[in-house]
Enzyme design. Structure first.
Site, PDB file in Angstrom:
ATOM      1  CE  LYS A   1      -5.981   1.710  -0.462  1.00  0.00           C
ATOM      2  NZ  LYS A   1      -6.618   1.739   0.931  1.00  0.00           N
TER       3      LYS A   1
ATOM      4  CE1 TYR B   1      -3.034   2.999   0.732  1.00  0.00           C
ATOM      5  CE2 TYR B   1      -3.147   2.272   2.970  1.00  0.00           C
ATOM      6  CZ  TYR B   1      -3.448   3.393   1.817  1.00  0.00           C
ATOM      7  OH  TYR B   1      -4.541   4.446   2.036  1.00  0.00           O
TER       8      TYR B   1
END
Length: 305
Positions: free
Chosen positions: A164, A136
């Site tokens: 992400k 992420y």
């Protein structure tokens, strides 16, 4: 395999609290079931939107257990990141034991490691835990960008299955997609306002805040784009645009919790140092939600795609 697992809409769930700030597990369970029934492709508890920073490790695991137990047919992607590699590893192990299907790992924040430190951090966890893991990248929270070279290097690990992207940099997202096309690797939007543009360059879905409030519309938008109907996807993107912006007038998850409260899905309670949404924004948010409800009442089939 990864492209299928991480394709579609994955709400970044809020953690509902009672008035005394204890976790409302009954409401959490109901919310997980509501989202599954709305057609989402997976659930992401205990991320930034889930106020993981103010949960104890035991509470963190309890939230994962509740969500895993609540749903029948969708994967649960547990947020288990930390700026401490040992802590992230421990949280990841406990989430795996609790039944999580995959992990979401924010890059280390505050201590701002170099790119080689990021590689070592994520590889340490991926080597130890045999679950698909999503890296992420959110530089606005962490103070450090995961560079494309680093993302591409990490994509080669068999357990690092996705990325992400919440940097706001579409060029960077496009480069990562381009350079990992030969890998079993998914790129997911972490920024609702950029989900449609990211899908247009090869992202496979989004870990979404707005999907907590408007799961059907969000699923319809992403589904239309993934099927190649960008005209329909664009219409839905613009329908959702005002709400997407309203959900970031203050720090996430302050506005989304207020929106959930307006819709009757949770109390607006947050743990300090986060505070309830300012009164000036509450009225605007309520009006936006009313408008969306009216559109749904007028054309339910179109909203659901």
């Amino acid at each position: 395999m990864t492209q299928e697992l991480f394709s579609g809409v994955f709400p970044a769930m809020v953690t509902p609290f009672a008035d005394d700030e204890s976790i409302d597990h009954e409401q959490l369970r109901a919310d997980a079931q509501r989202l599954e029934a709305a057609g989402v492709d997976g659930l992401v508890p205990v991320g930034s939107t889930g106020e993981s920073a103010t949960l104890t490790h035991d509470e963190h695991v309890e939230v994962v257990e509740t969500v895993v137990d609540a749903v029948e047919d969708v994967p649960v992607i547990a947020g288990t990141g930390s700026n401490n590699t040992r802590e992230a590893l421990e949280l990841s192990e406990r989430a795996a034991d609790a039944g999580a299907d995959a992990l979401l790992l924010i890059s280390p924040y505050y201590n701002k490691p170099e790119q080689r430190g990021l590689v070592e951090h994520f590889r340490t966890i991926a080597d130890a835990i045999d679950l698909p893991q999503i890296v992420y990248n959110v530089p606005s929270r962490t103070g450090r960008n995961i560079e494309p070279d680093t993302a591409v290097e990490l994509a080669r690990h068999e357990n690092i299955a996705g990325f992400k992207a919440a940097s706001g940099d579409l060029n960077q997202v496009s480069e990562i997609v381009e350079r990992t096309r030969e890998e079993d690797f998914a790129v997911l939007s972490g920024d609702d306002g950029l989900t449609l543009p990211m899908l247009s360059v090869g992202a496979t879905g989004g870990i979404s805040v707005v999907a907590n409030v408007e799961p059907e519309r969000t699923c319809a938008m992403v589904g239309a784009a993934l099927s190649g109907d960008f005209g329909r996807a664009r219409e839905l993107h613009h329908e959702l645009g005002p709400l997407m912006r309203a959900l970031f007038t203050e720090t996430n998850p302050i506005p989304v919790k207020e929106a959930m409260h307006i819709r009757g899905h949770c109390q607006p309670t947050l743990r300090s140092p986060l505070t309830r949404l300012s009164e000036e924004y509450r009225v605007e948010l309520a009006n936006l939600l009313d408008d969306l409800d009216e559109q749904r009442a007028a054309s339910p089939a179109e909203v659901e795609g």
